[in-house]
Design a protein around this motif. Structure first.
Motif, PDB file in Angstrom:
ATOM      1  N   HIS A   1      -0.023   0.350  -5.010  1.00 48.45           N
ATOM      2  CA  HIS A   1      -0.642  -0.981  -5.014  1.00 48.45           C
ATOM      3  C   HIS A   1      -0.254  -1.786  -3.779  1.00 48.45           C
ATOM      4  O   HIS A   1      -1.031  -2.639  -3.319  1.00 48.45           O
ATOM      5  N   ALA A   2       0.925  -1.508  -3.250  1.00 51.26           N
ATOM      6  CA  ALA A   2       1.378  -2.212  -2.045  1.00 51.26           C
ATOM      7  C   ALA A   2       0.763  -1.631  -0.778  1.00 51.26           C
ATOM      8  O   ALA A   2       0.984  -2.148   0.323  1.00 51.26           O
ATOM      9  N   GLY A   3      -0.011  -0.544  -0.902  1.00 52.75           N
ATOM     10  CA  GLY A   3      -0.647   0.073   0.256  1.00 52.75           C
ATOM     11  C   GLY A   3       0.246   1.028   1.016  1.00 52.75           C
ATOM     12  O   GLY A   3      -0.089   1.433   2.137  1.00 52.75           O
ATOM     13  N   ASP A   4       1.359   1.425   0.425  1.00 54.95           N
ATOM     14  CA  ASP A   4       2.304   2.321   1.087  1.00 54.95           C
ATOM     15  C   ASP A   4       2.168   3.716   0.478  1.00 54.95           C
ATOM     16  O   ASP A   4       2.983   4.141  -0.345  1.00 54.95           O
ATOM     17  N   ASP A   5       1.107   4.434   0.874  1.00 57.17           N
ATOM     18  CA  ASP A   5       0.873   5.759   0.298  1.00 57.17           C
ATOM     19  C   ASP A   5       1.982   6.741   0.648  1.00 57.17           C
ATOM     20  O   ASP A   5       2.357   7.580  -0.180  1.00 57.17           O
ATOM     21  N   GLU A   6       2.494   6.654   1.854  1.00 58.19           N
ATOM     22  CA  GLU A   6       3.558   7.583   2.249  1.00 58.19           C
ATOM     23  C   GLU A   6       4.793   7.366   1.375  1.00 58.19           C
ATOM     24  O   GLU A   6       5.413   8.320   0.904  1.00 58.19           O
TER      25      GLU A   6
ATOM     26  N   ASP B   1      18.136  -2.348 -16.152  1.00 53.07           N
ATOM     27  CA  ASP B   1      17.083  -2.807 -17.063  1.00 53.07           C
ATOM     28  C   ASP B   1      16.503  -4.139 -16.596  1.00 53.07           C
ATOM     29  O   ASP B   1      15.285  -4.344 -16.625  1.00 53.07           O
ATOM     30  N   ILE B   2      17.368  -5.046 -16.151  1.00 53.79           N
ATOM     31  CA  ILE B   2      16.879  -6.328 -15.651  1.00 53.79           C
ATOM     32  C   ILE B   2      16.019  -6.123 -14.423  1.00 53.79           C
ATOM     33  O   ILE B   2      14.960  -6.755 -14.262  1.00 53.79           O
ATOM     34  N   ARG B   3      16.429  -5.236 -13.540  1.00 51.06           N
ATOM     35  CA  ARG B   3      15.648  -4.970 -12.323  1.00 51.06           C
ATOM     36  C   ARG B   3      14.272  -4.392 -12.662  1.00 51.06           C
ATOM     37  O   ARG B   3      13.271  -4.731 -12.016  1.00 51.06           O
ATOM     38  N   VAL B   4      14.211  -3.536 -13.666  1.00 51.44           N
ATOM     39  CA  VAL B   4      12.917  -2.992 -14.081  1.00 51.44           C
ATOM     40  C   VAL B   4      12.035  -4.099 -14.638  1.00 51.44           C
ATOM     41  O   VAL B   4      10.844  -4.206 -14.300  1.00 51.44           O
ATOM     42  N   ASN B   5      12.609  -4.939 -15.496  1.00 52.44           N
ATOM     43  CA  ASN B   5      11.812  -6.027 -16.074  1.00 52.44           C
ATOM     44  C   ASN B   5      11.325  -6.991 -14.999  1.00 52.44           C
ATOM     45  O   ASN B   5      10.181  -7.468 -15.041  1.00 52.44           O
ATOM     46  N   LEU B   6      12.180  -7.272 -14.023  1.00 50.90           N
ATOM     47  CA  LEU B   6      11.772  -8.136 -12.915  1.00 50.90           C
ATOM     48  C   LEU B   6      10.652  -7.473 -12.114  1.00 50.90           C
ATOM     49  O   LEU B   6       9.657  -8.129 -11.739  1.00 50.90           O
ATOM     50  N   GLY B   7      10.778  -6.185 -11.853  1.00 49.31           N
ATOM     51  CA  GLY B   7       9.727  -5.472 -11.123  1.00 49.31           C
ATOM     52  C   GLY B   7       8.394  -5.533 -11.847  1.00 49.31           C
ATOM     53  O   GLY B   7       7.342  -5.768 -11.235  1.00 49.31           O
ATOM     54  N   ASN B   8       8.417  -5.365 -13.173  1.00 49.72           N
ATOM     55  CA  ASN B   8       7.178  -5.440 -13.944  1.00 49.72           C
ATOM     56  C   ASN B   8       6.563  -6.836 -13.872  1.00 49.72           C
ATOM     57  O   ASN B   8       5.338  -6.987 -13.734  1.00 49.72           O
ATOM     58  N   ALA B   9       7.416  -7.861 -13.958  1.00 51.78           N
ATOM     59  CA  ALA B   9       6.905  -9.236 -13.888  1.00 51.78           C
ATOM     60  C   ALA B   9       6.295  -9.525 -12.524  1.00 51.78           C
ATOM     61  O   ALA B   9       5.236 -10.161 -12.422  1.00 51.78           O
ATOM     62  N   LEU B  10       6.924  -9.059 -11.466  1.00 52.79           N
ATOM     63  CA  LEU B  10       6.400  -9.268 -10.121  1.00 52.79           C
ATOM     64  C   LEU B  10       5.105  -8.486  -9.911  1.00 52.79           C
ATOM     65  O   LEU B  10       4.159  -8.976  -9.281  1.00 52.79           O
ATOM     66  N   ALA B  11       5.043  -7.279 -10.450  1.00 50.29           N
ATOM     67  CA  ALA B  11       3.820  -6.482 -10.329  1.00 50.29           C
ATOM     68  C   ALA B  11       2.664  -7.155 -11.065  1.00 50.29           C
ATOM     69  O   ALA B  11       1.521  -7.136 -10.585  1.00 50.29           O
ATOM     70  N   ASP B  12       2.942  -7.755 -12.220  1.00 51.81           N
ATOM     71  CA  ASP B  12       1.891  -8.492 -12.942  1.00 51.81           C
ATOM     72  C   ASP B  12       1.284  -9.579 -12.058  1.00 51.81           C
ATOM     73  O   ASP B  12       0.086  -9.889 -12.161  1.00 51.81           O
ATOM     74  N   LEU B  13       2.113 -10.179 -11.206  1.00 53.68           N
ATOM     75  CA  LEU B  13       1.670 -11.254 -10.317  1.00 53.68           C
ATOM     76  C   LEU B  13       1.113 -10.724  -9.000  1.00 53.68           C
ATOM     77  O   LEU B  13       0.810 -11.502  -8.099  1.00 53.68           O
ATOM     78  N   ARG B  14       1.021  -9.375  -8.916  1.00 53.44           N
ATOM     79  CA  ARG B  14       0.517  -8.696  -7.720  1.00 53.44           C
ATOM     80  C   ARG B  14       1.419  -8.938  -6.511  1.00 53.44           C
ATOM     81  O   ARG B  14       0.970  -8.872  -5.362  1.00 53.44           O
ATOM     82  N   ARG B  15       2.672  -9.166  -6.769  1.00 54.51           N
ATOM     83  CA  ARG B  15       3.669  -9.297  -5.697  1.00 54.51           C
ATOM     84  C   ARG B  15       4.308  -7.923  -5.514  1.00 54.51           C
ATOM     85  O   ARG B  15       5.487  -7.705  -5.794  1.00 54.51           O
TER      86      ARG B  15
ATOM     87  N   PRO C   1       5.108  -5.721  -2.942  1.00 48.63           N
ATOM     88  CA  PRO C   1       6.284  -5.373  -2.128  1.00 48.63           C
ATOM     89  C   PRO C   1       7.597  -5.821  -2.772  1.00 48.63           C
ATOM     90  O   PRO C   1       8.584  -5.071  -2.761  1.00 48.63           O
ATOM     91  N   GLU C   2       7.609  -7.023  -3.360  1.00 48.64           N
ATOM     92  CA  GLU C   2       8.821  -7.486  -4.040  1.00 48.64           C
ATOM     93  C   GLU C   2       9.102  -6.646  -5.284  1.00 48.64           C
ATOM     94  O   GLU C   2      10.263  -6.325  -5.582  1.00 48.64           O
TER      95      GLU C   2
ATOM     96  N   THR D   1       7.416   4.650 -11.635  1.00 46.06           N
ATOM     97  CA  THR D   1       6.886   3.287 -11.562  1.00 46.06           C
ATOM     98  C   THR D   1       6.975   2.739 -10.142  1.00 46.06           C
ATOM     99  O   THR D   1       6.075   2.021  -9.691  1.00 46.06           O
ATOM    100  N   LEU D   2       8.035   3.084  -9.436  1.00 51.96           N
ATOM    101  CA  LEU D   2       8.132   2.714  -8.023  1.00 51.96           C
ATOM    102  C   LEU D   2       6.956   3.290  -7.251  1.00 51.96           C
ATOM    103  O   LEU D   2       6.333   2.605  -6.425  1.00 51.96           O
ATOM    104  N   GLY D   3       6.628   4.549  -7.523  1.00 49.05           N
ATOM    105  CA  GLY D   3       5.485   5.163  -6.840  1.00 49.05           C
ATOM    106  C   GLY D   3       4.192   4.425  -7.120  1.00 49.05           C
ATOM    107  O   GLY D   3       3.408   4.143  -6.194  1.00 49.05           O
ATOM    108  N   GLU D   4       3.952   4.079  -8.377  1.00 53.11           N
ATOM    109  CA  GLU D   4       2.738   3.337  -8.722  1.00 53.11           C
ATOM    110  C   GLU D   4       2.680   2.003  -7.980  1.00 53.11           C
ATOM    111  O   GLU D   4       1.624   1.582  -7.496  1.00 53.11           O
ATOM    112  N   THR D   5       3.829   1.342  -7.901  1.00 49.40           N
ATOM    113  CA  THR D   5       3.874   0.033  -7.251  1.00 49.40           C
ATOM    114  C   THR D   5       3.625   0.158  -5.757  1.00 49.40           C
ATOM    115  O   THR D   5       2.929  -0.679  -5.157  1.00 49.40           O
ATOM    116  N   LEU D   6       4.168   1.200  -5.154  1.00 54.23           N
ATOM    117  CA  LEU D   6       3.949   1.409  -3.723  1.00 54.23           C
ATOM    118  C   LEU D   6       2.481   1.704  -3.420  1.00 54.23           C
ATOM    119  O   LEU D   6       1.970   1.299  -2.371  1.00 54.23           O
TER     120      LEU D   6
END
Length: 255
Positions: free
Chosen positions: A164-169, A119-133, A135-136, A157-162
């Motif tokens: 945005h990170a430009g990693d379509d594969e 749960d903490i890792r998910v929340n951290l991922g969401n916070a980093l995505a908000d900042l457009r970070r 890959p992190e 959610t990992l797929g959505e983030t990837l």
């Protein structure tokens, strides 16, 4: 003048607050916790739960201060067991209160203290995505998925983030993994179909999108993507029908 609670009264009041929170009576929980704080203003468990209750009542800005106080109180009391949960709640409150950089820092501290908490890792991922970070953020969601391997929502959610990170594969692999975990995940099928169109894999795109529509006939994006796939296949009439249905469901798609 209100009488100061003794230890027995406090124990009963806290138990009532916990039960009220568990059963969704957040107003009662808040009243009990605020009464407790008049007698025990530095109690880390009371401050922590009050912050969580305020988050549940959609008052994140108000939740920040009691959670910061809970963190100080837990540190002063040597309550190492409480630090990661308080930091997780505090980071979530900061994020929802619009304090993005602080939220990412707070949740990073929580993840360092509790590396096995998905749960903490998910929340951290969401916070980093908000900042457009992105890959992190993807790394945080990937770690969360490893800790909760059956959770299709995390993999999606990992797929959505990837994306945005430009990693379509990587995103395609994540969406396929999410669908393997939950074959009824219409949004994963829809987004997978869109990515496959961009790679000119039209047959695979059509199959994914047709399944998405069968699962959720009102998913406008699936119809819109199917229209593009039909256009690429030279099926003009079917493409127009799919695109028209997409706009009927979501008029903003017409612009």
């Amino acid at each position: 003048m209100n009488r100061r609670m003794d230890a027995g009264d406090a124990e009963r009041a806290f138990a009532e607050a916990v039960a009220a929170h568990r059963h969704g009576n957040l107003a009662l929980a808040e009243r009990r916790l605020r009464a407790l704080l008049r007698s025990f203003p530095d109690h880390p468990d009371v401050l922590h739960l009050l912050g969580v209750v305020l988050l549940g009542r959609d008052r994140p800005a108000e939740a920040v201060e009691p959670l910061r106080s809970a963190l100080r109180a837990a540190e002063n009391a040597g309550r190492a067991d409480l630090l990661a949960p308080v930091l997780n709640a505090l980071g979530s409150a900061e994020r929802r209160a619009g304090q993005g950089p602080q939220a990412a820092e707070t949740l990073g501290r929580a993840a360092a203290l509790a590396p096995g908490d998905a749960d903490i890792r998910v929340n951290l991922g969401n916070a980093l995505a908000d900042l457009r970070r992105f890959p992190e953020a993807a790394e945080s969601f990937r770690a969360a998925s490893g800790l909760a391997p059956g959770d299709a929502a995390i993999v999606f959610t990992l797929g959505e983030t990837l994306v945005h990170a430009g990693d379509d594969e990587g995103a395609i692999a994540a969406y396929r993994a999410a669908i393997a975990l939950d074959p009824t995940h219409a949004k994963a099928l829809t987004t997978l179909g869109g990515l496959l169109i961009s790679r000119a894999e039209f047959a695979g795109a059509r199959a994914a999108l047709q399944k998405a529509i069968a699962l959720d006939p009102d998913l406008a994006e699936a119809h819109a993507n199917l229209g593009m796939a039909r256009t690429a296949a030279g099926d003009a009439d079917a493409a127009v029908a799919a695109s028209r249905r997409a706009v009927e469901l979501k008029p903003a798609l017409a612009s």
